[in-house]
Design a protein around this motif. Structure first.
Motif, PDB file in Angstrom:
ATOM      1  N   VAL B 249       1.673   1.135  11.100  1.00  0.00           N
ATOM      2  CA  VAL B 249       0.723   1.633  10.106  1.00  0.00           C
ATOM      3  C   VAL B 249       1.348   1.739   8.710  1.00  0.00           C
ATOM      4  N   LEU B 250       2.510   2.415   8.621  1.00  0.00           N
ATOM      5  CA  LEU B 250       3.030   2.730   7.289  1.00  0.00           C
ATOM      6  C   LEU B 250       3.412   1.483   6.483  1.00  0.00           C
ATOM      7  N   LEU B 251       3.947   0.465   7.160  1.00  0.00           N
ATOM      8  CA  LEU B 251       4.316  -0.737   6.422  1.00  0.00           C
ATOM      9  C   LEU B 251       3.086  -1.400   5.802  1.00  0.00           C
ATOM     10  N   LYS B 252       1.934  -1.234   6.478  1.00  0.00           N
ATOM     11  CA  LYS B 252       0.712  -1.878   5.978  1.00  0.00           C
ATOM     12  C   LYS B 252       0.261  -1.262   4.660  1.00  0.00           C
ATOM     13  N   MET B 253       0.708  -0.030   4.403  1.00  0.00           N
ATOM     14  CA  MET B 253       0.320   0.600   3.144  1.00  0.00           C
ATOM     15  C   MET B 253       0.824  -0.227   1.962  1.00  0.00           C
ATOM     16  N   GLY B 254       2.013  -0.812   2.121  1.00  0.00           N
ATOM     17  CA  GLY B 254       2.545  -1.653   1.059  1.00  0.00           C
ATOM     18  C   GLY B 254       1.707  -2.905   0.869  1.00  0.00           C
ATOM     19  N   THR B 255       1.498  -3.650   1.955  1.00  0.00           N
ATOM     20  CA  THR B 255       0.769  -4.914   1.822  1.00  0.00           C
ATOM     21  C   THR B 255      -0.690  -4.673   1.451  1.00  0.00           C
ATOM     22  N   TYR B 256      -1.250  -3.568   1.946  1.00  0.00           N
ATOM     23  CA  TYR B 256      -2.630  -3.233   1.586  1.00  0.00           C
ATOM     24  C   TYR B 256      -2.733  -3.010   0.084  1.00  0.00           C
ATOM     25  N   GLY B 257      -1.698  -2.403  -0.494  1.00  0.00           N
ATOM     26  CA  GLY B 257      -1.684  -2.176  -1.933  1.00  0.00           C
ATOM     27  C   GLY B 257      -1.775  -3.470  -2.731  1.00  0.00           C
ATOM     28  N   PHE B 258      -1.189  -4.548  -2.207  1.00  0.00           N
ATOM     29  CA  PHE B 258      -1.283  -5.830  -2.915  1.00  0.00           C
ATOM     30  C   PHE B 258      -2.741  -6.245  -3.073  1.00  0.00           C
ATOM     31  N   VAL B 259      -3.475  -6.241  -1.941  1.00  0.00           N
ATOM     32  CA  VAL B 259      -4.840  -6.761  -2.009  1.00  0.00           C
ATOM     33  C   VAL B 259      -5.808  -5.745  -2.603  1.00  0.00           C
ATOM     34  N   ARG B 260      -5.471  -4.453  -2.498  1.00  0.00           N
ATOM     35  CA  ARG B 260      -6.403  -3.433  -2.974  1.00  0.00           C
ATOM     36  C   ARG B 260      -6.178  -3.095  -4.444  1.00  0.00           C
ATOM     37  N   ILE B 261      -4.918  -3.062  -4.864  1.00  0.00           N
ATOM     38  CA  ILE B 261      -4.619  -2.574  -6.209  1.00  0.00           C
ATOM     39  C   ILE B 261      -4.107  -3.691  -7.121  1.00  0.00           C
ATOM     40  N   ALA B 262      -2.981  -4.298  -6.728  1.00  0.00           N
ATOM     41  CA  ALA B 262      -2.319  -5.220  -7.653  1.00  0.00           C
ATOM     42  C   ALA B 262      -3.207  -6.411  -7.998  1.00  0.00           C
ATOM     43  N   MET B 263      -3.816  -7.046  -6.992  1.00  0.00           N
ATOM     44  CA  MET B 263      -4.562  -8.275  -7.276  1.00  0.00           C
ATOM     45  C   MET B 263      -5.864  -8.025  -8.046  1.00  0.00           C
ATOM     46  N   PRO B 264      -6.714  -7.097  -7.603  1.00  0.00           N
ATOM     47  CA  PRO B 264      -7.976  -6.935  -8.338  1.00  0.00           C
ATOM     48  C   PRO B 264      -7.815  -6.299  -9.719  1.00  0.00           C
ATOM     49  N   MET B 265      -6.808  -5.419  -9.897  1.00  0.00           N
ATOM     50  CA  MET B 265      -6.728  -4.682 -11.155  1.00  0.00           C
ATOM     51  C   MET B 265      -5.893  -5.394 -12.201  1.00  0.00           C
ATOM     52  N   LEU B 266      -4.985  -6.263 -11.769  1.00  0.00           N
ATOM     53  CA  LEU B 266      -4.120  -6.957 -12.726  1.00  0.00           C
ATOM     54  C   LEU B 266      -4.169  -8.466 -12.481  1.00  0.00           C
ATOM     55  N   PRO B 267      -5.375  -9.055 -12.489  1.00  0.00           N
ATOM     56  CA  PRO B 267      -5.463 -10.476 -12.097  1.00  0.00           C
ATOM     57  C   PRO B 267      -4.629 -11.393 -12.975  1.00  0.00           C
TER      58      PRO B 267
END
Lengths: 462, 496
Positions: B249-267
């Motif tokens: 579970v916890l490792l997914k928090m990192g990768t989830y952040g890529f698709v949830r935060i980094a990609m949509p907010m800083l295209p």
């Protein structure tokens, strides 16, 4: 004049006098009555302060003392902080030879802090400084131990030196501005020679930094935290800061743009947080560790001061951080007074197993001081960083975050000890003292609740 | 509904702490019951879920929190978060069942894991950066106590290293969040609004710096090379259920952040730096696999395969930022593969770590060389471990294949250089086959003698995880049907 606007301060001061006089007529076993009087004075001052907050901002004493939201928050936090300290004292100095004197000094010093917080005139700053400082010297030395005496001496000498610097600074500013009133200071100082204004400012800031316990006036803090009694240590690392930091905020807000004061305050902030964190790293006495940690916390508190007037977030975030810090720091100190024999970090090994609730309170307090969500200090840290960034001081915000990382080392070392397996012979520990234990649990819970309820809190502050 | 799902485990944790005189068995069963109830609720959520469409979230809830900085309690789900929430609920239930026999302070442990479950579910549902950060930080605190309190070996040190490292990451993340907040007009921490505004488009330097801060935070948590060094000691010294939650579970928090935060907010910044992400992904895949191959410690080996498997995710999201003509479809496939890989890796690696916990419980060692011929005394363990190993190395018919196939199908079409990472598949196959051979075949010797087979609690915790992996492998549509629309949206957002 309108002296009634100063009612909370008057209540605290008169309460102190009543405690002092009453104490001389009471036998030692019944000195607790003075504690009750002091407690009532604190509560009344807090209530009056809260009531005054609902009104609009106004000034008293010919415009030398300002009563606004900031003063109101300072009154509320300082008076309630003093109340918690009285609870800690109930365990520690109950029926001791200097009990009522200690309470009187506590109230006087709290009143002085509030005078400092509301000061709208340089001379009132000087009065507040003295009223807040002089009782502290006595409080630190009141235990009569060797460490206490040394700490009192150190505090006194440093306080005298920086107090004179403060007075000299005020003299310089008065000399070039021909006024001490904040209302007129901005225009007058803008026309004055910059060098003199800068020298005066440095002097005043030096004195206030002594009161706040930040670099360069921080030398007495760790010694006093270690040498004084636990309740006094809790007091001197929290309540005086409230007045001092707000006084700095008010002072820099009226300085003219001709002076690069943000850079000076930012430098003091960075120096305080960095030095406090690095020095705390090697400590083994829990109260000395907390003492250094408070030096670093002053650094964070100075961040919104450095961006005063440049971001709408500055003042509310400062007040939120002050309130959150006071609650959280008191929780940590309350645990140390609940277990007065544990004067080494090693004594806390496995403590959470014996006293799970007290252990949890300490863990919450330490994680709170670190700035872990959802405690209120986290919200404070978030908003001060946002304020710095918003004002174009992103580097200051980043340095505050980096310092948070450094501080993790020593907070975590203590937490790790709490939850470690007890090894070998445990030092003999008595059950936690009840008043301190209750105070620790209440303040730790408050630290979390205030963080979760930061929304309504913010609307009051902003 | 969503808040109930998030906070039900927390209520269970509070109940465990405050109910007086609760004995160990009752505490363990309470944990199972609460985790099962939460899973039932998440299943209900899944059944009622409809794709919310662009810029929206399903089951949205919003309440004021810190209005001064426009941060609110804002939660909601979409095709990216729902599968991860379901996976989280499954893994925590498996851990609850696995721990049914464990006598070591069961009450505190159950409370701690329920707390962690709330935190994890909250993170995946969060639609506000500060709320996300809150759960991110609390997950670190919770896992620290799991490792320090219930681990073995040099656990104090490992837990400290874990805390320091990931805390550095979280502060970097916070700095990035504040950067986004300050750049947004009006200032806000709301994820939906930030994704709409993309406040740092048009300022490459600031955008790059903020992205760097966020990437550093996420890369530490994921972890990718070179920020992975906290992972092996943390895993080795954590208890089995702790490792399962950490890796699952916890490792997914990192990768989830890529698709949830980094990609949509800083295209814009993402597109500019996608090559770096891609290369880090490839290096993680190959390096993770190579180091795993060199391990003699079973648990460390599986820990390093996590670096390898998370590398596929990083590679895929990196590829999604490389805009070449006519590859929108391929990029969408890559992102779908990345999300599927998160779910798949969660299930498989949690199962493997639980099984490795059985080794420690029986024989007290993770050393591959100490075992041999285990298939004789422990056939059920051998079967499940083999199934987990095959799933992990990407055998068709299991979830790992579906995920990795899509990752490569999408990425290679966009950037042929990603084919280098295919070596990783080969290496993982080799290392798992070698481990299987050393553990289970040959004469029953060393620590294998007198080795008891899986007990019911162990069997019924691990088997469902692998059954789900098999189900996804055979019938991927229900999962992909949820993920694909969301992945398309992410690709659109990055392509803006």
């Amino acid at each position: 004049m309108r002296p009634l606007l100063l009612l909370p301060e008057i209540v605290l001061f008169v309460g102190g006098l009543a405690v002092l006089l009453g104490g001389s007529f009471l036998p030692r076993t019944r000195q607790w009555v003075t504690r009750v009087i002091a407690g009532v004075a604190s509560v009344v001052a807090a209530v009056l302060g809260a009531v005054a907050m609902s009104g609009t901002s106004t000034t008293a004493m010919e415009g030398t003392f300002i009563v606004d939201t900031t003063t109101g928050v300072a009154r509320l936090v300082a008076a309630l902080g003093a109340l918690v300290v009285l609870a800690l004292a109930a365990d520690e100095i109950d029926a001791s030879p200097r009990e009522s004197e200690a309470y009187a000094l506590l109230l006087f010093s709290t009143a002085g802090t509030l005078v400092l917080a509301g000061a709208d005139d340089l001379l009132v700053v000087a009065v507040g400084f003295l009223l807040a400082s002089v009782p502290l010297y006595g409080l630190i030395g009141i235990t009569g131990t060797a460490l206490g005496a040394e700490a009192a001496m150190k505090t006194y000498l440093l306080g005298a030196l920086l107090g004179i610097l403060l007075l000299a600074g005020i003299t310089l500013l008065y000399g070039v501005a021909a006024t001490t009133s904040y209302a007129e200071l901005t225009d007058r100082l803008a026309e004055a020679p910059t060098g003199v204004v800068a020298a005066g400012l440095v002097g005043v800031l030096g004195g206030l930094m002594f009161k706040a316990g930040g670099v360069p006036g921080h030398f007495w803090v760790p010694d006093a935290a270690q040498g004084a009694g636990g309740a006094v240590a809790a007091f001197l690392t929290t309540v005086p800061k409230i007045g001092a930091v707000i006084a700095v905020y008010r002072l820099v807000s009226v300085l003219p743009g001709t002076l690069a004061w943000p850079a000076l305050v930012a430098a003091l902030a960075v120096a305080s947080m960095t030095l406090g964190n690095l020095a705390a790293y090697g400590q083994t006495d829990p109260r000395r560790l907390l003492g250094w940690s408070t030096v670093s916390q002053v650094g964070y508190l100075l961040v919104p001061v450095a961006v005063a007037g440049r971001s709408d977030l500055a003042l509310p975030s400062l007040l939120l951080y002050l309130a959150g810090y006071t609650v959280t720091n008191l929780a940590a100190f309350a645990v140390t007074t609940a277990l007065p024999t544990g004067r080494e970090l090693a004594a806390y090994r496995g403590m959470a197993r014996s006293y799970p609730w007290l252990g949890a309170a300490l863990a919450v307090a330490l994680l709170g001081l670190l700035g872990t969500p959802p405690t209120v200090v986290f919200v404070g840290k978030l908003t001060i960083t946002a304020a710095a960034w918003d004002a174009g001081y992103a580097w200051l915000g980043v340095l505050a975050l980096l310092n948070t990382l450094v501080s993790l080392f020593y907070y975590l070392r203590w937490i790790a000890a709490l939850y470690a397996h007890p090894t070998g012979q445990l030092p003999e520990t008595r059950a936690p003292l009840s008043w301190s234990r209750t105070a620790a649990l209440v303040t730790a819970a408050l630290s979390v609740l205030l963080g979760i309820g930061a929304g309504p809190l913010w609307t009051i502050l902003a | 509904m969503l808040s109930l799902i998030i906070f039900l485990p927390l209520l269970g944790a509070v109940a465990l702490v405050v109910i007086p005189r609760l004995d160990g068995a009752a505490a363990r069963w309470l944990w199972v019951v609460v985790a099962a109830a939460d899973l039932a609720l998440v299943t209900g959520l899944w059944l009622a879920y409809e794709p919310p469409g662009a810029g929206r979230l399903a089951f949205e809830e919003r309440a004021r929190w810190i209005p001064g900085v426009d941060s609110s309690y804002h939660v909601g789900v979409d095709g990216l978060s729902l599968p991860l929430m379901a996976m989280t609920a499954v893994i925590f239930l498996a851990c609850a069942v696995f721990a049914l026999r464990d006598q070591d302070r069961p009450r505190t442990r159950a409370a701690l894991f329920l707390f962690l479950q709330s935190v994890s579910l909250g993170l995946f549902a969060a639609a506000d950066l500060i709320l996300f950060f809150l759960f991110f930080d609390l997950s670190i605190v919770g896992m620290y106590f799991v490792i320090a309190g219930w681990g073995h070996g040099d656990r104090g040190r490992s837990a400290m290293k874990f805390f320091l490292y990931t805390f550095l990451g979280s502060l970097s993340l916070l700095a990035g969040f504040i950067g986004l907040y300050v750049a947004a007009e009006p200032h806000t921490f709301d994820m939906v609004e930030l994704a709409e505004q993309t406040p740092l488009d048009g300022s490459p330097t600031a955008g790059g710096l903020v992205l760097a801060a966020i990437l550093l935070g996420l890369a530490v948590k994921t972890p990718t090379v070179p920020f992975h060094t906290w992972l092996p000691p943390a895993h080795t010294d954590a208890p089995a259920v702790g490792s399962a939650v950490l890796a699952g579970v916890l490792l997914k928090m990192g990768t989830y952040g890529f698709v949830r935060i980094a990609m949509p907010m800083l295209p814009e910044a993402w597109r500019a730096w996608a090559w770096v992400v891609l290369v880090v992904g490839i290096v993680s895949v190959v390096y993770g696999a190579l180091v795993a191959l060199a391990q003699t410690d079973l648990k460390r080996m599986i820990a390093y395969t996590s670096v390898n498997h998370m590398g596929y995710v990083v590679l895929a999201v990196g590829a999604a930022g490389i805009l070449t003509e006519g590859t929108a479809q391929a990029r969408s496939v890559a992102v779908t593969g990345a999300v599927t890989q998160m779910v798949s890796h969660g299930l498989i690696t949690a199962a493997l770590f639980l099984l490795v916990g059985v080794f420690w419980e029986r024989a007290g060692t993770y050393d591959l060389g100490s075992y041999g011929g285990l298939a004789g005394p422990a056939p059920r363990l051998a079967t499940l471990f083999a199934l987990g190993a095959f799933a992990s190395l990407g055998l068709p018919g299991l979830s790992g294949f579906i995920a990795e196939f899509q990752v490569f199908a999408g990425s290679i079409a966009v950037a042929p250089v990603t084919a280098i990472a295919l070596v990783g598949l080969l290496l993982t196959a080799a290392l798992f086959l070698r481990a299987l051979q050393r553990l289970f075949s040959g004469p029953t010797d060393g620590a294998s003698r007198g080795f008891g087979d899986l007990r019911p609690a162990e069997l019924w915790s691990v088997a469902p995880l692998l059954a789900l992996s098999l189900l996804i492998g055979v019938l991927p549509r229900p999962l992909l049907g949820v993920v694909e629309p969301a992945a398309d949206l992410v690709v659109q957002l990055v392509g803006r």
